[in-house]
Design an enzyme around this catalytic site. Structure first.
Site, mmCIF file in Angstrom:
data_model
loop_
_atom_site.group_PDB
_atom_site.id
_atom_site.type_symbol
_atom_site.label_atom_id
_atom_site.label_comp_id
_atom_site.label_asym_id
_atom_site.label_seq_id
_atom_site.Cartn_x
_atom_site.Cartn_y
_atom_site.Cartn_z
ATOM 1 N N SER A 139 12.272 -13.458 32.927
ATOM 2 C CA SER A 139 12.629 -12.975 34.250
ATOM 3 C C SER A 139 11.437 -12.564 35.104
ATOM 4 C CB SER A 139 13.578 -11.786 34.116
ATOM 5 O OG SER A 139 12.922 -10.680 33.503
ATOM 6 N N SER A 198 10.902 -12.210 28.405
ATOM 7 C CA SER A 198 10.657 -12.260 29.853
ATOM 8 C C SER A 198 9.229 -11.961 30.284
ATOM 9 C CB SER A 198 11.617 -11.310 30.581
ATOM 10 O OG SER A 198 12.918 -11.828 30.574
ATOM 11 N N LYS A 241 6.456 -5.719 39.303
ATOM 12 C CA LYS A 241 7.769 -6.344 39.176
ATOM 13 C C LYS A 241 8.828 -5.464 39.845
ATOM 14 C CE LYS A 241 10.915 -8.336 35.686
ATOM 15 N NZ LYS A 241 11.121 -8.646 34.257
#
Length: 493
Positions: A159, A183, A79
C-alpha cells in the site's frame, strides 16, 4: 554541484555539515521536483511548501549553532496513514475528508525531533488495503519505472506506493511507510528502493491509522541500505502511548552497515519455491545466495512447513481486525457525513459513500469471519495457524540461522488497471505470498534491490531476521546492495 535531489541521506548530512548547500536550498530543490513530477506520478496527495521551508530554516539555524540532529535538514515524504498535526491525514480514503489531526504520530514526532523536514503527505492504497496503490480515493500512483521500449504505466506496489514512487523518482530523500502484509517490502522491490518492516513493537503505532492492529508496523523506504538504517534509528522508540511498543534500546543501525557477514548462517526456505515462480526470480535468488557465499556466509536449506497456510490465514486475520478498526468511521465525529433520515440511515449512507470497493470487501469478509457460528471455524483457527508459522521461524533461528533469504515478490511490477488483477482479487493478494509470513510471525524483514528483469524492471530480494535484530538485517542487506549496485529509473515524467 550534483543535483541536490540525487544525494543520499548520508550525503545530505555530510554536505550540510560543511555548508556545501543549505537545508532551505535542498528543500526548495525537492519542492521544485515535486511541482515538476507529481502531476504524472500522483505520489503526493498534499504538499506542504510553507511548512517545509519553515522547518528547513529552523534546521539551518541549528546547523549554524552546532546543534544538528541525526536527520537535520533531510526532506521526507510522509505516508498519508501517519497523523501529522494540522495537515491532511486521510489514509487515502474519502471517509476521512478534511481530517486534520490536532496531534502528531509518535514516529513523525521522532523524525521532527531529529531535524527532518516534511515535504507533504504521500498517496497510498485506501486504509493500506492493496498491493498496487490503485485503491486510493486520490487515484492510482504511477511508478517512475517503465519497461524497456514501453510507455505502459506500471504500478509502484502497495500500500506504500506513494512512498516508494516518491523515493525512486527523487521527490523526497526518504519516506515513512507501513507494512501489514508486505506494504513496505513489495513496493520497495517494485521500484528499486530499500524498505524494511521492523519487528512488531519496534516502532510505535500511536497516531498511525489502524488497519490490522496485530500486524501493522511502521518502517522507512529509502534509496540505500545506509539511508534506511539512518531513518530507522530515528523512527524506532519505546512509547508509553502504545502498549505494544517494545521497551528495548534502539541500536546504532548506521554503524553496522558495511560490517563483515563472515560466519553468518543464511537460510534458504524450500517452501518459498512456489509453483509457477518465474525463472528469473529463481535465478536471482540463487545469485543472492552466491553473493553471501562469496562474502563468507554459510548457506543452509531450511524448512518452514506452515508457509502454505500463511496467505489464507492472513486474509482472515487482517480483514477481521480491519472490520473492528474501521467501525469507528461513522460520520458522527469527523470526516465525511452523508445525511440520512435517522442516525442508522446516516451511518449506512456515510460508510457506503466513504469506503472504496476493496475496503468494503475486506470489512465484509472480516465481519463474516467474526460473526457468531463462524468465529471458531475461521478467526480462531487462523490464529492457531499463526502460532504454528511463528514456531517454524523460532525453530530455524534456534538451529543457529541468522537470517533467511527469499524473493521479495513473485514478479516485477505489473500494469496500472491490469485486467487480470482487476477481475480476480486473489491474484492481487498473491503478490504478498513471500511477505505475509513475516507479519504473521512479527519478525523484521528487509527488501533490497537485487537486479533488473529482462524488461529492465527492478527485482528485489528479501531478508528475514530474528526478532529485534534489524541491525543484523542492515549488515546482511549491504552485501546485496554492494553486489547488485543501485538502480534508478530513466526520467520520463
Amino acid at each position: 554541484m550534483t543535483d541536490l535531489t540525487c544525494l543520499t541521506i548520508a550525503e545530505i548530512g555530510e554536505g550540510l555539515a560543511v555548508k556545501d548547500f543549505s537545508a532551505l536550498e535542498l528543500t526548495d530543490a525537492y519542492l521544485a521536483a515535486i511541482e515538476g513530477g507529481n502531476g504524472a506520478l500522483n505520489a503526493y496527495v498534499a504538499v506542504t511548501p510553507e511548512k517545509a521551508r519553515e522547518m528547513a530554516k529552523a534546521s539551518d539555524t541549528r546547523i549554524t549553532k552546532g546543534e544538528a540532529g541525526l536527520l537535520e535538514g533531510v526532506p521526507l515524504g510522509i505516508k498519508d496513514l501517519f497523523c501529522t498535526e494540522g495537515v491532511h491525514s486521510q489514509a487515502g480514503s474519502h471517509i476521512l475528508d478534511g481530517f486534520k489531526p490536532t496531534y502528531e504520530s509518535t514516529v513523525t514526532a521522532n523524525l521532527w525531533a531529529d531535524g527532518a523536514v516534511m515535504l507533504g503527505k504521500l498517496n497510498m492504497d485506501e486504509f493500506a488495503m492493496g498491493s498496487s496503490n490503485e485503491t486510493s480515493h486520490y487515484g492510482p500512483v504511477v511508478s517512475p519505472w517503465r519497461a524497456r521500449g514501453s510507455n505502459m504505466a506500471l504500478v509502484p506496489g502497495g500500500s506504500s506506493g506513494g512512498s516508494a514512487a516518491a523515493v525512486a523518482a527523487r521527490l523526497c530523500a526518504g519516506a515513512t511507510a507501513t507494512d501489514t502484509g508486505g506494504s513496505i517490502r513489495q513496493p520497495a522491490a517494485f521500484t528499486g528502493t530499500v524498505g524494511i518492516k521492523p519487528t512488531y513493537g519496534r516502532c510505535s503505532r500511536w497516531g498511525i491509522v489502524a488497519f490490522a492492529s496485530s500486524l501493522d508496523q511502521a518502517g522507512p523506504i529509502a534509496r540505500t541500505v545506509k539511508d534506511a538504517a539512518i531513518l530507522m534509528k530515528s523512527m524506532a522508540s519505546i512509547d508509553p502511548k502504545d502498549s505494544t511498543s517494545a521497551d528495548m534500546e534502539v541500536p546504532d543501525y548506521p554503524a553496522v552497515v558495511g560490517q563483515s557477514v563472515k560466519g553468518m548462517k543464511i537460510g534458504i526456505p524450500k517452501e518459498y519455491r512456489v509453483e509457477g515462480m518465474p525463472e528469473e526470480i529463481e535465478a536471482l535468488w540463487h545469485k543472492g545466495a552466491e553473493w553471501y557465499r562469496d562474502a563468507g556466509a554459510e548457506i543452509v536449506e531450511v524448512s518452514l512447513p506452515h508457509t502454505k497456510y500463511a496467505l489464507p490465514a492472513y486474509y482472515i486475520v487482517a480483514p477481521a481486525e480491519a472490520s473492528s478498526n474501521l467501525a469507528r468511521y461513522d460520520g458522527v465525529r469527523y470526516g465525511l457525513r452523508v445525511d440520512g433520515e435517522d442516525i442508522i440511515d446516516m451511518y449506512e449512507k456515510t460508510r457506503a459513500a466513504g469506503f472504496g470497493r476493496e475496503v468494503k470487501r475486506r470489512v465484509m469478509i472480516g465481519t463474516y469471519v467474526l460473526s457468531a457460528g463462524y468465529y471458531d471455524a475461521y478467526y480462531l483457527r487462523a490464529q492457531k495457524v499463526r502460532t504454528l508459522i511463528k514456531r517454524d521461524f523460532e525453530e530455524v533461528f534456534e538451529a543457529g540461522v541468522d537470517a533467511i533469504l527469499t524473493p521479495a515478490t513473485p514478479s516485477a511490477a505489473f500494469g496500472v488497471a491490469d485486467e487480470d488483477m482487476a477481475a480476480d482479487p486473489v491474484k492481487m493478494y498473491l503478490n504478498d505470498v513471500f511477505t505475509v509470513t513475516v507479519n504473521m510471525a512479527g519478525l523484521p524483514g528487509i527488501a533490497v534491490p537485487a537486479g533488473l528483469d529482462e524488461k529492465g524492471l527492478p527485482l528485489g530480494l528479501q531478508l528475514i531476521g530474528r526478532p529485534f535484530d534489524e541491525a543484523g538485517l542492515f549488515k546482511a542487506a549491504q552485501i546485496i546492495e554492494d553486489a547488485a549496485g543501485s538502480f534508478a529509473p530513466d526520467r520520463w515524467w
